[in-house]
Enzyme design. Structure first.
Site, PDB file in Angstrom:
ATOM      1  N   HIS A 387       0.835  -1.208   0.000  1.00 57.37           N
ATOM      2  CA  HIS A 387       0.000   0.000   0.000  1.00 57.37           C
ATOM      3  C   HIS A 387       0.871   1.260   0.000  1.00 57.37           C
ATOM      4  O   HIS A 387       0.679   2.156  -0.845  1.00 57.37           O
ATOM      5  CB  HIS A 387      -0.891  -0.038   1.247  1.00 57.37           C
ATOM      6  CG  HIS A 387      -1.817   1.129   1.387  1.00 57.37           C
ATOM      7  ND1 HIS A 387      -3.154   1.050   1.097  1.00 57.37           N
ATOM      8  CD2 HIS A 387      -1.602   2.419   1.802  1.00 57.37           C
ATOM      9  CE1 HIS A 387      -3.726   2.225   1.320  1.00 57.37           C
ATOM     10  NE2 HIS A 387      -2.806   3.068   1.758  1.00 57.37           N
ATOM     11  N   GLU A 388       1.829   1.305   0.917  1.00 57.61           N
ATOM     12  CA  GLU A 388       2.661   2.504   1.032  1.00 57.61           C
ATOM     13  C   GLU A 388       3.576   2.668  -0.182  1.00 57.61           C
ATOM     14  O   GLU A 388       3.859   3.793  -0.606  1.00 57.61           O
ATOM     15  CB  GLU A 388       3.472   2.484   2.327  1.00 57.61           C
ATOM     16  CG  GLU A 388       2.638   2.445   3.602  1.00 57.61           C
ATOM     17  CD  GLU A 388       1.589   3.553   3.703  1.00 57.61           C
ATOM     18  OE1 GLU A 388       1.742   4.582   3.008  1.00 57.61           O
ATOM     19  OE2 GLU A 388       0.615   3.379   4.452  1.00 57.61           O
ATOM     20  N   HIS A 391       1.699   4.501  -2.861  1.00 56.61           N
ATOM     21  CA  HIS A 391       1.823   5.953  -2.705  1.00 56.61           C
ATOM     22  C   HIS A 391       3.201   6.434  -3.172  1.00 56.61           C
ATOM     23  O   HIS A 391       3.306   7.426  -3.897  1.00 56.61           O
ATOM     24  CB  HIS A 391       1.670   6.343  -1.233  1.00 56.61           C
ATOM     25  CG  HIS A 391       0.282   6.233  -0.694  1.00 56.61           C
ATOM     26  ND1 HIS A 391      -0.809   6.826  -1.297  1.00 56.61           N
ATOM     27  CD2 HIS A 391      -0.201   5.618   0.415  1.00 56.61           C
ATOM     28  CE1 HIS A 391      -1.893   6.582  -0.583  1.00 56.61           C
ATOM     29  NE2 HIS A 391      -1.555   5.841   0.446  1.00 56.61           N
TER      30      HIS A 391
END
Length: 599
Positions: A387-388, A391
């Site tokens: 997820h990170e 980003h």
């Protein structure tokens, strides 16, 4: 569990490398001083005015360039602070950087009103000049806000009033994070368990129902003791939104909040409508939960308990490989960026004393992306890592392909790339797992992720809009009214399978996102957009993955977020992406139920 390491005892290779921003704290001080000394440039530009396109270019470049240095000053200080929040030196540096941001905003608050002094036709003609092409879209957005920009004096006054208008949220944050404490929760053997904001959900995931009930009742009874005070802080927050919307001539708080990203209000309403049309799926899931847990009565403290008890251990090294392999549909270049991040210390991996909890991606123009983790060897952390990095690679591409003023991206699209990565990782793992228990665990995680991100955040969005509408119609937001509105929504969303009590109606009091002004709906829209885009890439060709990278990840804020998503392949002005997301949930629910039958 052993004692936490001190920051200085962490292996260097397990920490992020911030020397690529500033070689040392001394270099940071030099940059800080440079920004501080150059703040007075704003006065020079204010006095000079904008008489030509050359003047316009000069002032825009000066504001942008100083803003880039300021962002780097802030990012370095906040990362240093977060790696050990007990370090007073970095506490001070972050505080100073935040104060400098306020001074910068106040000094340059003249710029937008100054642009509004130029008539629309002239400003448009300037924007067409080749030398101003890097600012053309920014000028277009400013022109569209013309009706809501105040005079120079009024704008400065609003900027200075920021601290006052932010006071309800600041008060709530201090109360919720620093002053509020809870008694311990007690399990079925009489053992005590520390109950905090951070441990609450973990306790609700316990297989010990006595412990779950104790944590739930202890937490919400405590919030109930302060519900009148917290109703007042939330009411004050909504007042600030109503005030600024009225001051700027918007028709409502929501109109102002969404107009900042040029999001049509019907996008918000469509989300709520489509989710409401599909609440039968959430009701079906809660019925299944009741059946699988073998309960005569399903309560709200049973909602987080895992339905599959499988120890899915994943080390950090294994997670790195899974994340890289899982992103294969995006091509070798994307995977190489991931490798660069892992090899060049973009990630601060392990917990240490004083380190900020949770996980995030940070960085700014001219720096590497940086990821904070507090790694534990489990599948949840692997998905958080994916997820990170979603980003971070989004930021990496945007900063490499856009100018500083267009290298960021709006909150509306921020969660798309991160959730997209989770979808690709889940698909990869599901196809490569030969253990049905692990497949069930993975499906349970996906169902829970969807419940928490789409259904729950949409319920929050409904609540948020209802309380703003009540305030705008002149109705006071008392604790009783907030409890009534929230309790009714909770019953509507979770359905008849759940047995309710009055405590859950107080949950609004513990949700910090309600102080963030129409923020939460974007989690649900972002998840839905990601579900559609990941399906396109997983089932498509190289052209589809290239389109996602070129038309979405590389675009930053060079266009309106709605248009960027549309060019990437998903039109959020229609019901289709939300409906596809609901179909995704239904398919996962079908798979889950089928695997259970086959056990």
């Amino acid at each position: 569990m052993g004692e936490l390491l001190k920051r200085e005892d962490q292996r260097v290779e397990d920490t992020w490398d911030l020397t690529s921003i500033f070689e040392s704290d001394e270099k940071w001080e030099e940059a800080y001083k440079e920004v501080e000394d150059r703040l007075s440039e704003a006065d020079t530009f204010r006095e000079k005015g904008i008489q030509s396109s050359d003047d316009l270019l000069e002032v825009l470049e000066a504001e942008r360039d100083l803003g880039v240095t300021l962002s780097q000053v802030y990012v370095y200080s906040h990362l240093k602070h977060d790696q050990d929040t007990s370090n007073s030196k970095y506490q001070s540096m972050e505080s100073r950087a935040m104060s400098l941001y306020t001074k910068f905003a106040s000094a340059w608050s003249f710029l937008t009103p100054a642009l509004m002094q130029i008539d629309e036709e002239t400003l448009n003609s300037y924007a067409e000049e080749d030398k101003l092409k890097e600012f053309k879209f920014d000028l277009e957005k400013i022109n569209k806000q013309r009706a809501h920009v105040l005079s120079d004096k009024e704008e400065k006054l609003l900027a200075q009033a920021g601290l006052v208008l932010n006071n309800p949220g600041s008060t709530y944050a201090i109360f919720n994070n620093a002053d509020l404490s809870f008694d311990n929760a007690v399990d079925s053997d009489g053992n005590s368990h520390v109950l905090t904001q951070g441990t609450y959900i973990d306790l609700l995931k316990s297989s010990d129902r006595t412990l779950r009930k104790s944590a739930y009742e202890t937490l919400y009874k405590k919030y109930g003791e302060y519900e009148n005070t917290l109703a007042q802080t939330l009411s004050g927050e909504v007042d600030s939104h109503v005030f600024t919307a009225e001051a700027r001539g918007y028709k409502s708080s929501r109109d102002q909040a969404l107009s900042n990203n040029h999001i049509p209000e019907e996008v918000y309403d469509q989300l709520v409508d489509v989710v409401n049309d599909n609440l039968h799926l959430l009701h079906r899931y809660t019925e299944l939960r009741k059946e699988m847990l073998g309960l005569d009565e399903l309560t709200m403290y049973d909602i987080y308990t895992p339905l599959v008890n499988e120890d899915f251990k994943v080390t950090y090294e294994e997670a790195k490989n899974h994340v890289i392999e899982g992103m294969a549909p995006l091509g070798e270049e994307y995977q190489e960026i991931l490798r660069e991040g892992f090899n060049n210390r973009w990630v601060d991996i392990y917990e240490n004393k004083g380190k900020r909890s949770g996980a995030y991606s940070s960085g700014t123009y001219g720096t590497n992306p940086y990821i904070l983790m507090n790694w534990q060897d489990n599948v949840d952390n692997m998905f958080t890592l994916a997820h990170e990095f979603g980003h971070s690679v989004h930021s990496y591409y945007s900063r490499k392909n856009q100018t500083a003023n267009q290298s960021g991206y709006s909150i509306f699209v921020a969660e798309v790339a991160s959730t997209f990565n989770e979808a690709l990782l889940a698909d990869y793992l599901y196809k490569n797992l030969d253990d049905d228990k692990k497949k069930l665990y993975l499906l349970n995680e996906q169902l829970e992720g969807f419940r928490g991100t789409v259904f729950r955040q949409t319920m929050f969005a409904e609540f948020e809009h209802k309380i703003h509408t009540l305030k705008e119609s002149g109705e006071p937001l008392t604790a009783d009214k907030l409890n009534e509105v929230y309790g009714d929504l909770n019953k509507k969303y979770y359905g008849d399978a759940v047995s309710y009590d009055d405590l859950i109606s107080k949950e609004w009091a513990r949700i910090p996102h309600f102080y963030m002004n129409y923020y939460v709906y974007q989690y649900a829209t972002g998840y839905s957009a990601a579900a559609t885009l990941s399906e396109i890439v997983l089932n498509g060709t190289k052209e589809d993955s290239d389109r996602y990278i070129n038309e979405f990840l590389k675009k930053g804020s060079s266009n309106y977020p709605i248009e960027i998503l549309k060019n990437a392949g998903v039109d959020m002005t229609t019901r289709e992406p939300i409906e596809k997301a609901m179909k995704f949930f239904e398919e996962k629910l079908d798979q889950f139920e089928q695997l259970i039958k086959n056990k």
